[in-house]
Scaffold this active site. Structure first.
Site, short mmCIF file in Angstrom:
data_model
loop_
_atom_site.label_atom_id
_atom_site.label_comp_id
_atom_site.label_asym_id
_atom_site.label_seq_id
_atom_site.Cartn_x
_atom_site.Cartn_y
_atom_site.Cartn_z
N LYS A 1 50.89 33.43 18.48
CA LYS A 1 50.42 34.29 19.57
C LYS A 1 48.89 34.33 19.69
O LYS A 1 48.35 34.58 20.77
CB LYS A 1 50.94 35.71 19.39
CG LYS A 1 52.45 35.87 19.45
CD LYS A 1 52.92 36.00 20.87
CE LYS A 1 54.38 36.41 20.92
NZ LYS A 1 54.87 36.56 22.31
N SER B 1 57.53 29.96 14.45
CA SER B 1 56.54 30.66 15.26
C SER B 1 55.77 31.74 14.52
O SER B 1 54.73 32.20 15.01
CB SER B 1 57.21 31.27 16.50
OG SER B 1 58.23 32.18 16.09
#
Length: 333
Positions: free
Chosen positions: A61, A311
């Site tokens: 992110k 992720s």
């Protein structure tokens, strides 16, 4: 206001903008992990892991947050930002805000992952705990942003955020250009939409497959329905704990996504176990979801060179204990 999806030109510009500010994370393979995938039924598959768990803040992110905040006008930076998140988006915004010198407030649900909450505070952001679910935090963040004259940063409906996130897929294709399929976890969908933008432009033969927790299937169901829907939000994998579809990311997914799979929470935990035992890699629940999809739907990936996006690695102690003690018969080491 209509949201315009980023182009691959935007992604290339983001990669230049982020040079030296983000980690060029490894694309790794392990024989033991391939063996686990084969024994699950994906015979002949080979797995390449894009290790965004090794990124600054422990998750992909931060690429999007930096790309967005670096382009804010000075007045907007001075006014500050307000975000809402279960954790990784929060850390990314706090990290990027500290980098550009912008005040940052993050609204998190009232029982956040303690690892992520502590990290957000350590990065200098104000943390406000509100509501049981991300949707409650989102509404409160909007109220705070209006009251303070700050920039509300969406969890997914941000073109600059998606363009920044897409640099991870651009890197992966530079590292491993011969993938057959790429599996990406979905909460709000920025990662999967970003992968679609890059693949459609640079590797049109590459299938992008999304995966979401069955206990929080809003993005999956929105994609299947062709319209934004809300769904119960009950997964324990907080990075996937989103209860509605987002317009920007769903628009990209409808145009380019090859398939969308669901995995249950126990399968996600088994994916974490596989990472720990076969690859000595720490993945949080959302970070293990892509690998879990390969293990849960092996026929979909048999004989194929498969990229999976790990992720995030911000697992709590409780998550790691659960992963190490789970019934891992579905993913033998």
């Amino acid at each position: 206001m209509e949201l315009i999806a980023p182009t691959v030109t935007d992604v290339v510009a983001a990669q230049r903008r982020l040079a030296g500010l983000v980690v060029r994370t490894p694309a790794s393979s392990w024989t033991a992990l391939d063996r686990a995938v084969h024994r699950a039924g994906a015979v002949g598959a080979s797995v390449v892991v894009k290790q965004e768990n090794l990124q600054h803040t422990g998750a992909f992110k931060v690429r999007g947050a930096l790309n967005l905040l670096l382009q804010l006008p000075p007045a907007a930076r001075d006014a500050g930002i307000v975000g809402y998140s279960t954790g990784n988006h929060a850390q990314a915004l706090a990290y990027a805000a500290r980098h550009v010198g912008a005040p940052c407030t993050i609204v998190m649900p009232t029982d956040p992952n303690p690892v992520k909450e502590r990290a957000v505070r350590d990065l200098g952001a104000e943390v406000v705990l509100h509501g049981e679910r991300l949707e409650d935090a989102c509404a409160h963040a909007g109220t705070l942003a209006d009251a303070r004259g700050a920039r509300l940063v969406s969890a997914a409906d941000e073109p600059d955020l998606v363009a920044g996130v897409a640099t991870a897929t651009l890197e992966l294709l530079q590292q491993v250009p011969d993938l057959d399929v790429l599996v990406v976890p979905v909460g709000g969908g920025s990662g999967a939409a970003a992968a679609c933008v890059v693949a459609a432009a640079l590797a049109p033969g590459l299938e992008v497959v999304a995966v979401q927790a069955a206990a929080s299937p809003a993005a999956h169901d929105s994609w299947r329905a062709g319209e934004l829907v809300a769904r119960p939000n009950r997964t324990r994998a907080e990075g996937l704990a989103v209860g509605r579809g987002f317009a920007l990311t769903q628009g990209v997914l409808r145009r380019h996504l090859s398939d969308f799979l669901l995995v249950d929470d126990d399968a996600i935990t088994r994916g974490q176990h596989a990472y720990l035992t076969a690859a000595r890699t720490v993945a949080e629940g959302a970070g293990a979801a892509a690998l879990s999809a390969v293990l849960t739907h092996p026929e979909r990936f048999a004989g194929r060179r498969t990229g999976v996006v790990c992720s995030g690695g911000n697992a709590s102690e409780a998550e790691l204990r659960r992963a190490l003690t789970c019934d891992a018969t579905a993913v033998p080491a």
